[in-house]
Design a protein around this motif. Structure first.
Motif, PDB file in Angstrom:
ATOM      1  N   THR A 261       0.720  -0.838   0.305  1.00 52.87           N
ATOM      2  CA  THR A 261       0.320  -0.019  -0.385  1.00 52.87           C
ATOM      3  C   THR A 261       0.720   1.201   0.135  1.00 52.87           C
ATOM      4  OG1 THR A 261      -1.552  -0.971   1.210  1.00 52.87           O
ATOM      5  CG2 THR A 261      -1.698   1.530   1.044  1.00 52.87           C
ATOM      6  N   GLY A 262       2.081   1.312   0.940  1.00 50.80           N
ATOM      7  CA  GLY A 262       3.251   2.558   0.729  1.00 50.80           C
ATOM      8  C   GLY A 262       3.307   2.133  -0.707  1.00 50.80           C
ATOM      9  N   GLY A 263       3.747   1.144  -0.702  1.00 50.70           N
ATOM     10  CA  GLY A 263       4.734   1.708  -2.119  1.00 50.70           C
ATOM     11  C   GLY A 263       3.946   2.017  -3.326  1.00 50.70           C
ATOM     12  N   VAL A 264       2.328   1.683  -3.730  1.00 52.78           N
ATOM     13  CA  VAL A 264       1.332   2.322  -4.112  1.00 52.78           C
ATOM     14  C   VAL A 264       1.175   4.143  -4.235  1.00 52.78           C
ATOM     15  CG1 VAL A 264      -0.897   2.357  -4.671  1.00 52.78           C
ATOM     16  CG2 VAL A 264       0.579  -0.236  -4.429  1.00 52.78           C
ATOM     17  N   LEU A 265       0.891   4.118  -2.737  1.00 53.52           N
ATOM     18  CA  LEU A 265       0.388   5.532  -1.911  1.00 53.52           C
ATOM     19  C   LEU A 265       1.940   6.449  -2.806  1.00 53.52           C
ATOM     20  CD1 LEU A 265      -0.896   5.242   0.877  1.00 53.52           C
ATOM     21  CD2 LEU A 265      -1.812   6.325  -1.406  1.00 53.52           C
ATOM     22  N   LEU A 266       3.191   5.993  -2.957  1.00 51.68           N
ATOM     23  CA  LEU A 266       4.540   6.775  -2.725  1.00 51.68           C
ATOM     24  C   LEU A 266       5.063   6.894  -5.364  1.00 51.68           C
ATOM     25  CD1 LEU A 266       6.760   5.311   0.018  1.00 51.68           C
ATOM     26  CD2 LEU A 266       6.815   7.540  -0.710  1.00 51.68           C
ATOM     27  N   MET A 267       4.244   5.731  -5.215  1.00 53.49           N
ATOM     28  CA  MET A 267       4.534   5.100  -7.320  1.00 53.49           C
ATOM     29  C   MET A 267       4.387   7.156  -8.180  1.00 53.49           C
ATOM     30  SD  MET A 267       5.668   3.593  -8.436  1.00 53.49           S
ATOM     31  CE  MET A 267       5.572   1.653  -8.328  1.00 53.49           C
ATOM     32  N   PRO A 268       3.563   7.923  -7.453  1.00 47.27           N
ATOM     33  CA  PRO A 268       3.564   9.696  -7.951  1.00 47.27           C
ATOM     34  C   PRO A 268       5.093  10.295  -7.431  1.00 47.27           C
ATOM     35  CG  PRO A 268       1.235   9.415  -6.837  1.00 47.27           C
ATOM     36  CD  PRO A 268       2.416   8.311  -6.676  1.00 47.27           C
ATOM     37  N   VAL A 269       5.436   9.664  -6.858  1.00 53.18           N
ATOM     38  CA  VAL A 269       6.786  10.537  -6.190  1.00 53.18           C
ATOM     39  C   VAL A 269       7.708   9.995  -6.903  1.00 53.18           C
ATOM     40  CG1 VAL A 269       8.096  11.181  -4.261  1.00 53.18           C
ATOM     41  CG2 VAL A 269       5.787  10.876  -3.285  1.00 53.18           C
ATOM     42  N   LEU A 270       7.798   8.875  -6.472  1.00 57.47           N
ATOM     43  CA  LEU A 270       8.610   8.061  -7.928  1.00 57.47           C
ATOM     44  C   LEU A 270       8.477   8.613  -9.702  1.00 57.47           C
ATOM     45  CD1 LEU A 270      10.701   6.069  -8.159  1.00 57.47           C
ATOM     46  CD2 LEU A 270       9.643   4.492  -8.708  1.00 57.47           C
ATOM     47  N   LEU A 271       7.945   8.762 -10.161  1.00 59.92           N
ATOM     48  CA  LEU A 271       7.242   9.261 -11.420  1.00 59.92           C
ATOM     49  C   LEU A 271       8.322  10.343 -11.332  1.00 59.92           C
ATOM     50  CD1 LEU A 271       3.820   7.594 -12.301  1.00 59.92           C
ATOM     51  CD2 LEU A 271       6.444   6.401 -12.519  1.00 59.92           C
ATOM     52  N   LEU A 272       8.050  11.699 -10.497  1.00 58.01           N
ATOM     53  CA  LEU A 272       8.183  13.075 -10.464  1.00 58.01           C
ATOM     54  C   LEU A 272       9.863  12.842  -9.552  1.00 58.01           C
ATOM     55  CD1 LEU A 272       5.070  14.877  -8.165  1.00 58.01           C
ATOM     56  CD2 LEU A 272       5.865  14.784 -10.786  1.00 58.01           C
ATOM     57  N   THR A 273      10.452  12.218  -9.015  1.00 55.08           N
ATOM     58  CA  THR A 273      11.274  12.235  -8.880  1.00 55.08           C
ATOM     59  C   THR A 273      12.917  11.308  -9.252  1.00 55.08           C
ATOM     60  OG1 THR A 273      12.002  11.828  -6.173  1.00 55.08           O
ATOM     61  CG2 THR A 273      10.770  14.357  -6.824  1.00 55.08           C
ATOM     62  N   GLY A 274      12.033  10.255  -9.400  1.00 53.85           N
ATOM     63  CA  GLY A 274      13.521   8.870  -9.621  1.00 53.85           C
ATOM     64  C   GLY A 274      14.345   8.925 -10.642  1.00 53.85           C
ATOM     65  N   ALA A 275      13.917  10.044 -11.606  1.00 52.28           N
ATOM     66  CA  ALA A 275      14.315   9.740 -12.801  1.00 52.28           C
ATOM     67  C   ALA A 275      16.529   9.584 -12.777  1.00 52.28           C
ATOM     68  CB  ALA A 275      15.131  10.508 -13.625  1.00 52.28           C
ATOM     69  N   PRO A 276      17.359  10.667 -11.470  1.00 54.17           N
ATOM     70  CA  PRO A 276      18.285   9.582 -10.888  1.00 54.17           C
ATOM     71  C   PRO A 276      18.443   8.575 -10.423  1.00 54.17           C
ATOM     72  CG  PRO A 276      17.166  12.409 -10.344  1.00 54.17           C
ATOM     73  CD  PRO A 276      16.158  10.860 -11.211  1.00 54.17           C
ATOM     74  N   LEU A 277      17.777   7.892 -10.271  1.00 53.01           N
ATOM     75  CA  LEU A 277      17.888   6.396 -10.180  1.00 53.01           C
ATOM     76  C   LEU A 277      18.397   5.872 -11.345  1.00 53.01           C
ATOM     77  CD1 LEU A 277      14.833   5.185  -7.103  1.00 53.01           C
ATOM     78  CD2 LEU A 277      17.284   6.232  -6.847  1.00 53.01           C
ATOM     79  N   ILE A 278      17.750   6.367 -12.008  1.00 52.11           N
ATOM     80  CA  ILE A 278      18.275   4.886 -13.436  1.00 52.11           C
ATOM     81  C   ILE A 278      19.018   5.928 -14.257  1.00 52.11           C
ATOM     82  CG2 ILE A 278      16.154   3.683 -13.117  1.00 52.11           C
ATOM     83  CD1 ILE A 278      14.949   5.503 -15.562  1.00 52.11           C
ATOM     84  N   ALA A 279      19.324   6.743 -14.161  1.00 52.21           N
ATOM     85  CA  ALA A 279      20.962   7.943 -14.926  1.00 52.21           C
ATOM     86  C   ALA A 279      22.136   6.718 -15.041  1.00 52.21           C
ATOM     87  CB  ALA A 279      20.267   9.094 -14.300  1.00 52.21           C
ATOM     88  N   SER A 280      22.455   6.606 -14.176  1.00 54.36           N
ATOM     89  CA  SER A 280      23.265   5.490 -13.922  1.00 54.36           C
ATOM     90  C   SER A 280      24.041   4.218 -13.314  1.00 54.36           C
ATOM     91  CB  SER A 280      25.337   6.508 -13.608  1.00 54.36           C
ATOM     92  OG  SER A 280      24.728   6.956 -12.204  1.00 54.36           O
ATOM     93  N   SER A 281      24.648   3.122 -13.875  1.00 49.25           N
ATOM     94  CA  SER A 281      24.229   2.568 -13.474  1.00 49.25           C
ATOM     95  C   SER A 281      25.287   2.143 -11.901  1.00 49.25           C
ATOM     96  CB  SER A 281      25.658   1.170 -13.999  1.00 49.25           C
ATOM     97  OG  SER A 281      26.496   2.012 -13.749  1.00 49.25           O
ATOM     98  N   GLN A 282      25.987   3.208 -11.281  1.00 50.03           N
ATOM     99  CA  GLN A 282      26.503   3.563 -10.195  1.00 50.03           C
ATOM    100  C   GLN A 282      24.815   4.004  -9.392  1.00 50.03           C
ATOM    101  OE1 GLN A 282      29.227   6.561  -9.361  1.00 50.03           O
ATOM    102  NE2 GLN A 282      29.587   5.609  -7.463  1.00 50.03           N
ATOM    103  N   ALA A 283      24.532   4.893  -9.464  1.00 43.52           N
ATOM    104  CA  ALA A 283      23.116   5.422  -8.784  1.00 43.52           C
ATOM    105  C   ALA A 283      22.081   3.954  -9.118  1.00 43.52           C
ATOM    106  CB  ALA A 283      22.575   5.898  -9.620  1.00 43.52           C
ATOM    107  N   PHE A 284      21.551   3.093  -9.839  1.00 37.94           N
ATOM    108  CA  PHE A 284      20.675   2.501  -9.718  1.00 37.94           C
ATOM    109  C   PHE A 284      21.471   1.357  -8.962  1.00 37.94           C
ATOM    110  CE2 PHE A 284      18.949  -1.951 -10.906  1.00 37.94           C
ATOM    111  CZ  PHE A 284      17.712  -1.693 -10.828  1.00 37.94           C
ATOM    112  N   THR A 285      23.222   0.710  -8.521  1.00 39.55           N
ATOM    113  CA  THR A 285      23.229  -0.233  -7.344  1.00 39.55           C
ATOM    114  C   THR A 285      23.105   0.227  -6.430  1.00 39.55           C
ATOM    115  OG1 THR A 285      24.310  -0.742  -9.582  1.00 39.55           O
ATOM    116  CG2 THR A 285      25.393  -1.368  -7.474  1.00 39.55           C
ATOM    117  N   VAL A 286      23.266   1.473  -5.805  1.00 36.61           N
ATOM    118  CA  VAL A 286      23.366   2.110  -4.812  1.00 36.61           C
ATOM    119  C   VAL A 286      21.988   2.432  -4.229  1.00 36.61           C
ATOM    120  CG1 VAL A 286      23.122   4.660  -3.394  1.00 36.61           C
ATOM    121  CG2 VAL A 286      25.174   3.066  -4.433  1.00 36.61           C
ATOM    122  N   ALA A 287      21.126   2.654  -5.163  1.00 32.81           N
ATOM    123  CA  ALA A 287      19.137   2.458  -4.560  1.00 32.81           C
ATOM    124  C   ALA A 287      18.842   0.850  -4.561  1.00 32.81           C
ATOM    125  CB  ALA A 287      18.436   2.832  -5.922  1.00 32.81           C
TER     126      ALA A 287
END
Length: 170
Positions: free
Chosen positions: A52-78
């Motif tokens: 439930t918490g994950g579903v509620l946070l999806m809009p936040v991920l869509l708005l701010t999550g681009a840096p998480l997949i910008a590089s393999s290092q960022a993705f690995t840390v996440a």
């Protein structure tokens, strides 16, 4: 020293967001334990609350999550942050919630930021301000009081025995 008036607004916003985070954390703990007390398994209870918490946070991920997949290092840390401290930590928290009251479990978690700060000073070489050390002392004092304070538990009397009890008249 003259302070910027916007600092007060940022401080109040930080306090409000901290209180909101505390309220949602307590609500999460209460909901998970309530589900467990109704016979739902620990894994299903924790999964339902986190889902439930994950579903509620999806809009936040869509708005701010681009840096998480910008590089393999960022993705690995996440991925590491999601799997080790979050998944493992909440897996253990779920085991605890199945065995102790939500209020106790949530109170015990107050020690987590204090321990993290002390480890940052001891291992990483961070420096805490006087306010940081004061906060650690306040957290330690609060936990000490809660550890030695008497509980407010009361013995529950079955409803049938209350209904059959006659009070003296006169």
């Amino acid at each position: 020293m003259v302070r910027d008036p916007s600092d007060a607004g940022a401080t109040l916003a930080g306090i409000a967001l901290g209180l909101l985070a505390g309220i949602t954390y307590a609500t999460y703990s209460w909901c998970a334990q309530r589900l467990m007390s109704q016979g739902i398994s620990r894994a299903a209870s924790m999964g339902a609350v986190f889902g439930t918490g994950g579903v509620l946070l999806m809009p936040v991920l869509l708005l701010t999550g681009a840096p998480l997949i910008a590089s393999s290092q960022a993705f690995t840390v996440a991925a590491y942050m999601a799997l080790v401290p979050m998944f493992l930590g909440y897996l253990l928290f779920g085991y605890g919630l199945a065995r102790i009251p939500a209020s106790t479990a949530t109170t015990i978690t107050l020690s987590e930021p204090a321990i993290a700060a002390i480890l940052a000073v001891a291992i990483v070489g961070e420096r805490l301000s006087v306010m940081g050390w004061t906060g650690l002392c306040i957290i330690s004092g609060a936990l000490a009081v809660l550890a030695i304070a008497p509980t407010n538990t009361r013995t529950l009397v079955p409803r049938a025995s209350i209904q059959n009890t006659r009070l003296p008249v006169g």
